[in-house]
Motif scaffolding. Sequence first.
Motif, PDB file in Angstrom:
ATOM      1  N   CYS A 181       0.557  -8.917  -6.050  1.00 32.21           N
ATOM      2  CA  CYS A 181       1.232  -7.821  -5.363  1.00 32.21           C
ATOM      3  C   CYS A 181       0.188  -7.101  -4.529  1.00 32.21           C
ATOM      4  N   GLY A 182       0.313  -7.225  -3.220  1.00 30.68           N
ATOM      5  CA  GLY A 182      -0.651  -6.601  -2.331  1.00 30.68           C
ATOM      6  C   GLY A 182      -0.503  -5.097  -2.234  1.00 30.68           C
ATOM      7  N   ASN A 183       0.694  -4.581  -2.515  1.00 30.40           N
ATOM      8  CA  ASN A 183       0.859  -3.134  -2.509  1.00 30.40           C
ATOM      9  C   ASN A 183       0.124  -2.510  -3.694  1.00 30.40           C
ATOM     10  N   MET A 184       0.357  -3.038  -4.893  1.00 29.19           N
ATOM     11  CA  MET A 184      -0.375  -2.534  -6.058  1.00 29.19           C
ATOM     12  C   MET A 184      -1.882  -2.747  -5.897  1.00 29.19           C
ATOM     13  N   LEU A 185      -2.249  -3.822  -5.203  1.00 22.69           N
ATOM     14  CA  LEU A 185      -3.664  -4.088  -4.926  1.00 22.69           C
ATOM     15  C   LEU A 185      -4.320  -2.912  -4.220  1.00 22.69           C
ATOM     16  N   ALA A 186      -3.565  -2.212  -3.362  1.00 24.88           N
ATOM     17  CA  ALA A 186      -4.123  -1.097  -2.605  1.00 24.88           C
ATOM     18  C   ALA A 186      -4.647   0.008  -3.512  1.00 24.88           C
ATOM     19  N   ALA A 187      -4.092   0.125  -4.712  1.00 27.41           N
ATOM     20  CA  ALA A 187      -4.511   1.171  -5.642  1.00 27.41           C
ATOM     21  C   ALA A 187      -5.625   0.711  -6.581  1.00 27.41           C
ATOM     22  N   VAL A 188      -5.951  -0.572  -6.568  1.00 28.57           N
ATOM     23  CA  VAL A 188      -6.969  -1.085  -7.491  1.00 28.57           C
ATOM     24  C   VAL A 188      -8.334  -0.481  -7.183  1.00 28.57           C
ATOM     25  N   GLY A 189      -8.691  -0.386  -5.896  1.00 28.39           N
ATOM     26  CA  GLY A 189      -9.987   0.171  -5.533  1.00 28.39           C
ATOM     27  C   GLY A 189     -10.163   1.605  -6.010  1.00 28.39           C
ATOM     28  N   MET A 196       0.102   4.987 -10.715  1.00 28.05           N
ATOM     29  CA  MET A 196      -0.381   5.026  -9.340  1.00 28.05           C
ATOM     30  C   MET A 196       0.656   4.467  -8.384  1.00 28.05           C
ATOM     31  N   ARG A 197       0.683   5.067  -7.202  1.00 28.79           N
ATOM     32  CA  ARG A 197       1.400   4.444  -6.093  1.00 28.79           C
ATOM     33  C   ARG A 197       0.407   3.595  -5.323  1.00 28.79           C
ATOM     34  N   GLY A 198       0.766   2.361  -5.092  1.00 39.14           N
ATOM     35  CA  GLY A 198      -0.020   1.493  -4.237  1.00 39.14           C
ATOM     36  C   GLY A 198       0.878   1.009  -3.116  1.00 39.14           C
ATOM     37  N   GLY A 199       0.611   1.415  -1.879  1.00 38.48           N
ATOM     38  CA  GLY A 199       1.501   1.056  -0.781  1.00 38.48           C
ATOM     39  C   GLY A 199       2.893   1.577  -1.030  1.00 38.48           C
ATOM     40  N   THR A 200       3.871   0.683  -1.006  1.00 37.31           N
ATOM     41  CA  THR A 200       5.267   1.062  -1.249  1.00 37.31           C
ATOM     42  C   THR A 200       5.720   0.669  -2.647  1.00 37.31           C
TER      43      THR A 200
END
Length: 381
Positions: free
Chosen positions: A97-105, A13-17
């Motif tokens: 990592c807040g970018n990877m966090l974006a893909a958790v949901g 997954m891409r999460g953010g950048t």
Amino acid sequence: MTSSQTPIPCTLMRGGTSKGPFFLASDLPADTELRDRILLAIMGSPDIRQIDGIGGADPLTSKVAIVSRSSRPGIQVDYLFAQISIDRPLVDVTPNCGNMLAAVGPFAVESGLVSANTPVTPVTIYMVNTGNIAVAHVHTPDGRVSYEGDACIAGVPGLSAAIRIDFLHTEGSVCGALLPTGQALDKIEGIDVTLIDNGMPVVVMRAADLGKTGHEMPAELDADKEFKIRLEQIRIIAGERMGLGDVSLKVVPKMTLIAPPRGGGSLITRTFIPHKCHAAIGVLGAVTVGTACVLPGSVATGVVSVPDGAVKRLSVEHPTGEFSVELEVTGADGVAPKVTRASLIRTARALFRGEVLIPSAIWDGVTSRVNNETARAITHA
């Protein structure tokens, strides 16, 4: 037929950048030493090209997320982040990592850990690394995840569905206090610094104090060896002062240079993660730097123009664009402000689903322990 390789289900997954494989915790062993050897093998570390794994030979693409249904009251999923070193056999679970966090949901919904609502599904996430909580608002029209939308974030081409992330109670997530030294301004090696942790331990410095404009591109900063040596000396001392101990083998604290903006934003940044200049800035790093900006007496005083009002939106410029952070601040006159909420917009996308393969000598997929000598020899080769 017996295979010499072990398949492990995963979703890239891409999460953010950022980008990396996402795993259900139930598909990996609970033993952390064995788990780390498996992750190194999956990513192909240590090797600067990560040629024998799926890592992208860049810190932003050498990341892993491990997700599970949570048993904590009021929490839907637990998220463990792992930064995989490229050239060392190191798996660091210290930071978030807040970018990877974006893909958790989206991953949680598509994996069946969370039931979808219509048109938006809020997913409450416990960040195992630091014990903090975030709520990701996932676009789910018709009760399923949609990645299509009109949101654009710097560093990612095209448009995607917006994922709003609300960070709750991130103050002191790693260091135990927003300001680990108890003050907004410290001095290290003759340089003014703000040592701060609002979701990510960061050392904030004025670029001018280090002989930089803050407008240099990452390659130029990375090529300045004397500057990088000095930066690492400051980081090592800062790590001790922030209660992180010896950080020579850790990816925190991050180092961020700030300067007056040039593109209409609130400030310009150059962030090191920690030894290479980031092409952008991390999610939690941006939250923490933004928090430093609203603290009286920090290194940002005189550099950043902070808007009035309880809700402050800061545009954080970086090498490939900008990052808007919204901070809700409380505090009476004469009292240091307290950030009660930090929100931002990210996007994410599932890239592929399948099985990643590792040598069965490292893990046979069943046994919790294997021949350690054989596993280490293969992983460190």
